[in-house]
Design a protein around this motif. Structure first.
Motif, PDB file in Angstrom:
ATOM      1  N   ASP A   1     -94.412  42.252  84.736  1.00  0.00           N
ATOM      2  CA  ASP A   1     -95.013  42.968  83.619  1.00  0.00           C
ATOM      3  C   ASP A   1     -95.078  42.038  82.397  1.00  0.00           C
ATOM      4  O   ASP A   1     -94.171  41.220  82.203  1.00  0.00           O
ATOM      5  CB  ASP A   1     -94.132  44.184  83.300  1.00  0.00           C
ATOM      6  N   PRO A   2     -96.117  42.133  81.579  1.00  0.00           N
ATOM      7  CA  PRO A   2     -96.186  41.289  80.377  1.00  0.00           C
ATOM      8  C   PRO A   2     -94.971  41.456  79.451  1.00  0.00           C
ATOM      9  O   PRO A   2     -94.609  40.531  78.735  1.00  0.00           O
ATOM     10  CB  PRO A   2     -97.467  41.749  79.684  1.00  0.00           C
ATOM     11  N   GLU A   3     -94.320  42.619  79.491  1.00  0.00           N
ATOM     12  CA  GLU A   3     -93.142  42.870  78.650  1.00  0.00           C
ATOM     13  C   GLU A   3     -91.824  42.633  79.389  1.00  0.00           C
ATOM     14  O   GLU A   3     -90.759  43.011  78.910  1.00  0.00           O
ATOM     15  CB  GLU A   3     -93.194  44.300  78.123  1.00  0.00           C
ATOM     16  N   PHE A   4     -91.883  41.973  80.557  1.00  0.00           N
ATOM     17  CA  PHE A   4     -90.690  41.739  81.374  1.00  0.00           C
ATOM     18  C   PHE A   4     -89.586  41.051  80.582  1.00  0.00           C
ATOM     19  O   PHE A   4     -89.831  40.160  79.783  1.00  0.00           O
ATOM     20  CB  PHE A   4     -91.058  40.857  82.576  1.00  0.00           C
ATOM     21  N   PHE A   5     -88.349  41.477  80.856  1.00  0.00           N
ATOM     22  CA  PHE A   5     -87.184  40.731  80.397  1.00  0.00           C
ATOM     23  C   PHE A   5     -86.069  40.887  81.410  1.00  0.00           C
ATOM     24  O   PHE A   5     -86.057  41.803  82.222  1.00  0.00           O
ATOM     25  CB  PHE A   5     -86.750  41.133  78.984  1.00  0.00           C
ATOM     26  N   GLU A   6     -85.137  39.937  81.389  1.00  0.00           N
ATOM     27  CA  GLU A   6     -84.047  39.891  82.358  1.00  0.00           C
ATOM     28  C   GLU A   6     -82.757  39.520  81.664  1.00  0.00           C
ATOM     29  O   GLU A   6     -82.742  38.677  80.772  1.00  0.00           O
ATOM     30  CB  GLU A   6     -84.355  38.851  83.444  1.00  0.00           C
ATOM     31  N   ILE A   7     -81.688  40.155  82.110  1.00  0.00           N
ATOM     32  CA  ILE A   7     -80.334  39.719  81.752  1.00  0.00           C
ATOM     33  C   ILE A   7     -79.810  39.053  83.008  1.00  0.00           C
ATOM     34  O   ILE A   7     -79.541  39.716  84.017  1.00  0.00           O
ATOM     35  CB  ILE A   7     -79.442  40.903  81.331  1.00  0.00           C
TER      36      ILE A   7
END
Length: 172
Positions: free
Chosen positions: A85-91
């Motif tokens: 997704d364009p708004e992807f984020f990961e920890i």
């Protein structure tokens, strides 16, 4: 009752099995909204141990997650970008916060980093709402074991894409 997801080439098959391992049903699908991308190396497969809200949405999210673990996909910024997704984020398991561009750059620009196969176990999926699937599983990469959680969301333009991912190192 348990489920097994088998990914071979472009196809993904969900096999529903009884406790004794006998096949009850099977259904097949494809790995992408329009272009399924490259075949997965070595016929990767994973065992799905729990599924709530069994439907095509969960199958699509599991197939996408398995594709993201494939070496050919991880070494291609284009293929990874199609699944994120364009708004992807990961920890990350290290605690580092990653955005879409930084994780794609880190993985696709270091092909050696993603050469070893990533083993997957305990894959479980839950349909949280229409167009939103939560996956959990355990990964093992060269003896580095992590519990993982991903949120996949559906858009009419892009299909299923991972929106959020978290990994936590685990010895269990």
């Amino acid at each position: 009752m348990f489920y097994e997801i088998v990914v071979t080439g472009h196809a993904v098959t969900l096999i529903r099995k009884a406790a004794g391992g006998h096949r009850i049903t099977g259904s097949a699908g494809f790995l992408g909204p329009a272009d399924p991308g490259p075949a997965l190396a070595g016929g990767m497969s994973c065992r799905l141990i729990a599924m709530v809200g069994e439907d095509d949405s969960i199958q699509a999210a599991v197939a996408g997650e398995i594709r993201l673990l494939d070496h050919e996909v991880r070494s291609s910024a284009i293929l990874m970008g199609e699944l994120m997704d364009p708004e992807f984020f990961e920890i990350g398991a290290s605690g580092r916060l990653w955005d879409r561009d930084s994780i794609i750059a880190a993985l696709s620009q270091d092909p050696e980093r993603s050469m070893a196969p990533i083993q997957v176990s305990e894959m479980a999926g839950t349909l949280l709402a229409p167009g939103l699937v939560h996956l959990t599983y355990v990964s093992n990469y060269n003896g580095r074991r992590a519990r993982r959680s991903s949120l996949w969301r559906y858009s009419t333009e892009k299909g299923w894409q991972v929106y959020f991912h978290q990994g936590t190192l685990s010895t269990y």
